[in-house]
Design a protein around this motif. Structure first.
Motif, short mmCIF file in Angstrom:
data_model
loop_
_atom_site.label_atom_id
_atom_site.label_comp_id
_atom_site.label_asym_id
_atom_site.label_seq_id
_atom_site.Cartn_x
_atom_site.Cartn_y
_atom_site.Cartn_z
N ALA A 63 0.83 -1.20 0.00
CA ALA A 63 0.00 0.00 0.00
C ALA A 63 0.86 1.25 0.00
CB ALA A 63 -0.94 -0.01 1.21
N GLU A 64 1.87 1.28 0.86
CA GLU A 64 2.72 2.47 0.93
C GLU A 64 3.49 2.68 -0.37
OE1 GLU A 64 3.97 5.95 1.63
OE2 GLU A 64 2.51 5.01 2.96
N ALA A 65 3.94 1.59 -0.99
CA ALA A 65 4.65 1.71 -2.27
C ALA A 65 3.75 2.30 -3.35
CB ALA A 65 5.19 0.35 -2.70
N LEU A 66 2.51 1.85 -3.40
CA LEU A 66 1.56 2.39 -4.39
C LEU A 66 1.25 3.86 -4.11
CD1 LEU A 66 -0.86 -0.65 -4.66
CD2 LEU A 66 0.73 0.17 -6.42
N LEU A 67 1.05 4.21 -2.86
CA LEU A 67 0.77 5.60 -2.50
C LEU A 67 1.97 6.50 -2.80
CD1 LEU A 67 -1.12 4.96 0.84
CD2 LEU A 67 -2.13 5.87 -1.27
N ARG A 72 4.64 10.70 -6.26
CA ARG A 72 5.70 11.12 -7.19
C ARG A 72 5.11 11.52 -8.54
NH1 ARG A 72 8.21 6.70 -4.80
NH2 ARG A 72 7.69 5.35 -6.57
N GLU A 73 4.16 10.73 -9.05
CA GLU A 73 3.54 11.04 -10.34
C GLU A 73 2.81 12.38 -10.29
OE1 GLU A 73 1.08 7.76 -11.51
OE2 GLU A 73 2.76 6.36 -11.50
N LEU A 74 2.04 12.60 -9.22
CA LEU A 74 1.32 13.87 -9.12
C LEU A 74 2.27 15.04 -8.97
CD1 LEU A 74 -1.93 13.42 -6.99
CD2 LEU A 74 -1.70 13.84 -9.43
N LEU A 78 2.25 18.34 -11.29
CA LEU A 78 2.08 19.68 -10.73
C LEU A 78 3.26 20.58 -11.03
CD1 LEU A 78 0.44 18.87 -7.27
CD2 LEU A 78 -0.66 19.80 -9.32
N ALA A 79 4.44 20.01 -11.19
CA ALA A 79 5.63 20.80 -11.50
C ALA A 79 5.51 21.48 -12.87
CB ALA A 79 6.87 19.92 -11.45
N ARG A 80 4.65 20.97 -13.73
CA ARG A 80 4.47 21.54 -15.07
C ARG A 80 3.43 22.67 -15.11
NH1 ARG A 80 6.04 16.07 -17.03
NH2 ARG A 80 4.08 15.15 -16.41
N ARG A 88 -1.85 21.97 -4.83
CA ARG A 88 -1.27 20.95 -3.96
C ARG A 88 -1.83 19.60 -4.39
NH1 ARG A 88 -4.73 19.26 0.21
NH2 ARG A 88 -6.55 20.58 0.54
N ARG A 89 -1.24 18.55 -3.84
CA ARG A 89 -1.68 17.20 -4.19
C ARG A 89 -2.28 16.51 -2.97
NH1 ARG A 89 1.79 14.14 -1.38
NH2 ARG A 89 4.00 14.43 -1.67
N GLU A 90 -3.16 15.59 -3.27
CA GLU A 90 -3.78 14.76 -2.23
C GLU A 90 -3.87 13.36 -2.79
OE1 GLU A 90 -5.15 14.12 1.45
OE2 GLU A 90 -4.93 16.20 0.81
N VAL A 91 -3.21 12.42 -2.12
CA VAL A 91 -3.24 11.02 -2.53
C VAL A 91 -3.85 10.22 -1.40
CG1 VAL A 91 -1.84 9.01 -3.15
CG2 VAL A 91 -1.21 11.28 -4.00
N ARG A 92 -4.88 9.45 -1.74
CA ARG A 92 -5.56 8.63 -0.74
C ARG A 92 -5.88 7.26 -1.31
NH1 ARG A 92 -9.90 12.44 2.44
NH2 ARG A 92 -8.41 14.04 3.05
#
Length: 152
Positions: A63-67, A72-74, A78-80, A88-92
């Motif tokens: 789970a932590e690896a997928l999150l 990282r992808e988000l 967002l850097a672009r 900001r990003r929110e991953v859940r």
């Protein structure tokens, strides 16, 4: 004492599809127009039948690896975005519709922006997640359609 109203919030649900950058660009455009804070959201659905292998041998490790990968992808997406855009990003972990509805309530989002694509009839127009979100969300939903879908 002067009370200031915080800027509105716009959520954008992003997956890892090739359409995600266009959906993010549309949401960023809306955020700039409304002077809104943009929250890029990735819902990570946990696989149920993943073989257990080192080093991700535990359910928590997988789970932590997928999150972490989703974060990282988000961050890369967002850097672009244009400088100065409040984002900001929110991953859940969870089902995308549930994650987006929960966050929309928590943040009092003005809009939820999502990509539209699909396979048949109503869902062909919007996509399964977008169609379900339209029914479940308590806020306005903006579906960003890929122009190439017009030829289908």
């Amino acid at each position: 004492m002067t009370m200031t109203t915080p800027p509105p919030t716009i959520l954008v649900g992003l997956d890892s599809s090739p359409r995600a950058p266009a959906v993010l660009a549309a949401a960023a455009d809306l955020a700039q127009r409304y002077g809104a804070t943009l929250v890029a959201v990735r819902a990570v659905e946990m696989p149920r039948d993943v073989p257990t292998q080192e080093p991700l041998a535990t359910e928590d490790g997988r789970a932590e690896a997928l999150l972490a990968a989703a974060r990282r992808e988000l961050d890369a997406e967002l850097a672009r975005l244009p400088a100065g855009l409040g984002a900001r990003r929110e991953v859940r972990a969870g089902e995308p519709v549930d994650v987006l509805c929960d966050l929309a309530t928590e943040t009092r989002a003005r809009f939820v922006v999502i990509g539209a694509h699909g396979h048949s009839a109503w869902r062909r127009v919007l996509g399964t997640t977008a169609a379900r979100l339209l029914e479940a969300a308590r806020t306005s939903v903006v579906a960003v359609r890929d122009p190439s879908d017009a030829d289908e």
